[in-house]
Design an enzyme around this catalytic site. Structure first.
Site, PDB file in Angstrom:
ATOM      1  N   LYS A  49     -15.378  42.394  87.876  1.00 21.26           N
ATOM      2  CA  LYS A  49     -13.917  42.492  87.967  1.00 21.26           C
ATOM      3  C   LYS A  49     -13.243  41.820  86.771  1.00 21.26           C
ATOM      4  CE  LYS A  49     -13.807  43.908  92.592  1.00 21.26           C
ATOM      5  NZ  LYS A  49     -15.217  43.971  92.813  1.00 21.26           N
TER       6      LYS A  49
HETATM    7  C1  PLP Z   1     -16.015  45.115  93.390  1.00 21.66           C
HETATM    8  C2  PLP Z   1     -17.486  45.092  93.213  1.00 21.66           C
HETATM    9  C3  PLP Z   1     -18.277  46.254  93.343  1.00 21.66           C
HETATM   10  C4  PLP Z   1     -17.690  47.593  93.717  1.00 21.66           C
HETATM   11  O1  PLP Z   1     -16.940  48.171  92.665  1.00 21.66           O
HETATM   12  P1  PLP Z   1     -15.915  49.354  92.997  1.00 21.66           P
HETATM   13  O2  PLP Z   1     -15.199  49.597  91.712  1.00 21.66           O
HETATM   14  O3  PLP Z   1     -14.998  48.798  94.059  1.00 21.66           O
HETATM   15  O4  PLP Z   1     -16.695  50.517  93.465  1.00 21.66           O
HETATM   16  C5  PLP Z   1     -19.644  46.157  93.135  1.00 21.66           C
HETATM   17  N1  PLP Z   1     -20.216  44.978  92.849  1.00 21.66           N
HETATM   18  C6  PLP Z   1     -19.494  43.834  92.720  1.00 21.66           C
HETATM   19  C7  PLP Z   1     -20.197  42.570  92.420  1.00 21.66           C
HETATM   20  C8  PLP Z   1     -18.112  43.839  92.893  1.00 21.66           C
HETATM   21  O5  PLP Z   1     -17.407  42.692  92.785  1.00 21.66           O
END
Ligand code: PLP
Length: 495
Positions: free
Chosen positions: A112
């Site tokens: 993120k």
């Molecule tokens: C948010 C997240 C995901 C999922 O990603 P999306 O874009 O919501 O599909 C996968 N792994 C981690 C560690 C995350 O923080």
């Protein structure tokens, strides 16, 4: 002509990129989508020599067409700097035949950070471009990861304030410590006495409360969101797929134009949609491998064409993928419905009222670029252990879901095209599950002791993000009931 953004639910909406970033969500509840996917205008060979920042500019300028070169480069340089613990920003590491694209070298050691480090700058630039003089107040409800990444991204960014609400007893001790130790005079964190849904509902209520907005405006504030449906989060995520391909080319691992597959551990469908956009920009990606955990709503959708959220919500060891409504899938639905806002709005209405919708055979044909599968909890743990035993490389639980699904894909199809797998979190963020997978005897220690042990057996330094919170001072003590959230925000803003 400038690229414009349409709403997935109302054919009459057309806004500029900066307006879409500012608004986040269209007033009709739809998501903003580019009215066409632009093509890369730099050759793969030229991209191969570029830094992450240069690649980011080459990709993002195609989508954020009303930003000037100076504005966009300024945002990129402020985002992708020494906050990342490697100059490469997103290194590619090969282990047991899979290329892992490490997206966890930012401030909060989850992917993120890739978008939330730049979103604050895109947002403040967008505000300036649209003559918004109010201070932007970001409201976020979090089940753990997004809150910290947003806090870290917005901390001390001029012209912004950020308030994060998390369920007091619903996040891991490490996640809570990460949030309540956040520095920055413009940050506010509160634990609510309730679950994540109640936090989320509380935030949504504030967004739709016109009287609240008016009161805030009279003090020079306006609300905005750092949610993953903002195109200001989606566009920066396209960059690293292009960058990873270019790096493999530069290192001679692939030939120019060679097709690769991309595997993505998926929750809200944002990260894999970015890979799909990269493919549509002309990046040679063949299959998009969509990996789910036991909340396998997407796998079932790819199998049957029916999206059905009416099922038990399962808590897994990959909590950031524990999701039954994948918000960003709406952008794909809109597209395979022939960019029809009307058809898409009907599906979303059905999802809202009945929790289920089914697409036509014709629309199903539009899903041919995707392969969906899932990994059980046991398969995920086994994948971590096997890869560690074989190579010494340690995956986090989310990335392990993707790796397990890669193996299922190869076994089912015989397709041995090289795979880039998005590695979405550092194993240090989910230390207990990871160490347990490697050996069940690892579970009596504290989380920090386990981190020390992980560091020892993997031969990697404990990330700064973990080291910092070991001794960091708790700076946020607020707890409140869900209905007190607006009061808490007002107090934070000095109203
Ligand atoms: C948010 C997240 C995901 C999922 O990603 P999306 O874009 O919501 O599909 C996968 N792994 C981690 C560690 C995350 O923080």
């Amino acid at each position: 002509m400038d690229l414009m953004y349409a709403s997935t639910r109302d054919a009459n909406v057309k806004v500029t990129a900066s307006q879409a970033v500012l608004k986040g969500l269209s007033d009709d509840g739809g998501l903003f989508v580019p009215d066409r996917i632009p093509l890369l205008d730099v050759s793969l060979k030229d991209l191969a020599g570029m830094s992450y920042q240069e690649t980011a500019y080459a990709v993002m300028k195609q989508f954020l067409t009303d930003f000037t070169e100076e504005e966009l480069k300024d945002c990129i340089n402020k985002a992708y700097d020494s906050k990342f613990d490697t100059a490469e920003i997103a290194p590619v590491v090969q282990a047991d035949g899979i290329y892992f694209l490490e997206l966890f070298h930012g401030a909060t050691i989850a992917f993120k950070d890739m978008a939330l480090s730049i979103l604050p700058h895109l947002l403040t630039t967008s505000a300036r471009k649209n003559n918004v003089t109010n201070e932007i107040v970001i409201l976020t409800a979090t089940s753990g990861d997004t809150g910290k990444a947003a806090l870290s991204g917005f901390a001390d960014v001029k012209g912004t304030k950020i308030a994060v609400f998390y369920p007091k007893n619903g996040v891991s001790p490490i996640q809570e410590k990460q949030m309540v130790t956040q520095t920055g005079a413009n940050t506010f964190v509160a634990g609510i006495h309730g679950n994540f849904d109640e936090a989320q509902t509380g935030v949504k209520k504030m967004f739709s409360d016109k009287a609240f907005a008016k009161e805030l405006a009279s003090y020079g504030y306006q609300l905005s969101s750092a949610n993953s449906i903002n195109i200001g989060r989606l566009v920066p995520q396209i960059v690293y797929y292009v960058y990873a391909y270019a790096k493999l080319l530069e290192k001679g691992e692939i030939k120019e134009g060679e097709y690769i597959n991309a595997a993505v551990p998926t929750g809200n469908f944002g990260n894999i949609l970015a890979a799909y956009y990269a493919k549509n920009m002309g990046l040679p990606i063949a299959k998009l491998i969509c990996a789910s955990n036991e909340n396998k709503v997407l796998y079932d959708f790819f199998e049957t064409g029916t999206y059905d959220k009416n099922r038990e919500f399962i808590l897994t060891s990959s909590p950031s993928m524990d999701i039954l409504i994948s918000s960003n899938l709406e952008r794909l639905i809109y597209r395979i419905a022939g960019n029809s806002a009307q058809k898409n709005a009907e599906f979303m209405q059905q999802l809202n009222t009945q929790g289920v919708y089914s697409i036509s055979e014709e629309m199903k044909a539009g899903l041919k670029d995707f392969y969906g599968n899932y990994a059980s909890e046991a398969e995920t743990a086994q994948t971590i252990k096997e890869l560690y035993d074989k190579t010494g490389y340690v995956l986090d639980t989310h990335t392990a879901v993707a790796a397990a699904v890669c193996r299922k894909y190869q076994a089912a199809t015989g397709d041995m095209t090289k795979i880039i797998a998005a590695s979405t979190a550092s194993p240090f963020k989910f230390t207990r599950s990871v160490m347990n997978a490697i050996h069940p005897s690892y579970n009596s220690e504290s989380d920090f002791e386990l981190a020390d042990e992980l560091s020892r057996i993997a031969g990697i330094k404990i990330p700064k993000a973990i080291e910092e919170i070991r001794t960091a001072k708790v700076l946020h003590h607020t707890e409140c009931e869900p209905e007190q959230m607006p009061e808490a925000v007002k107090k934070f803003l000095g109203i």
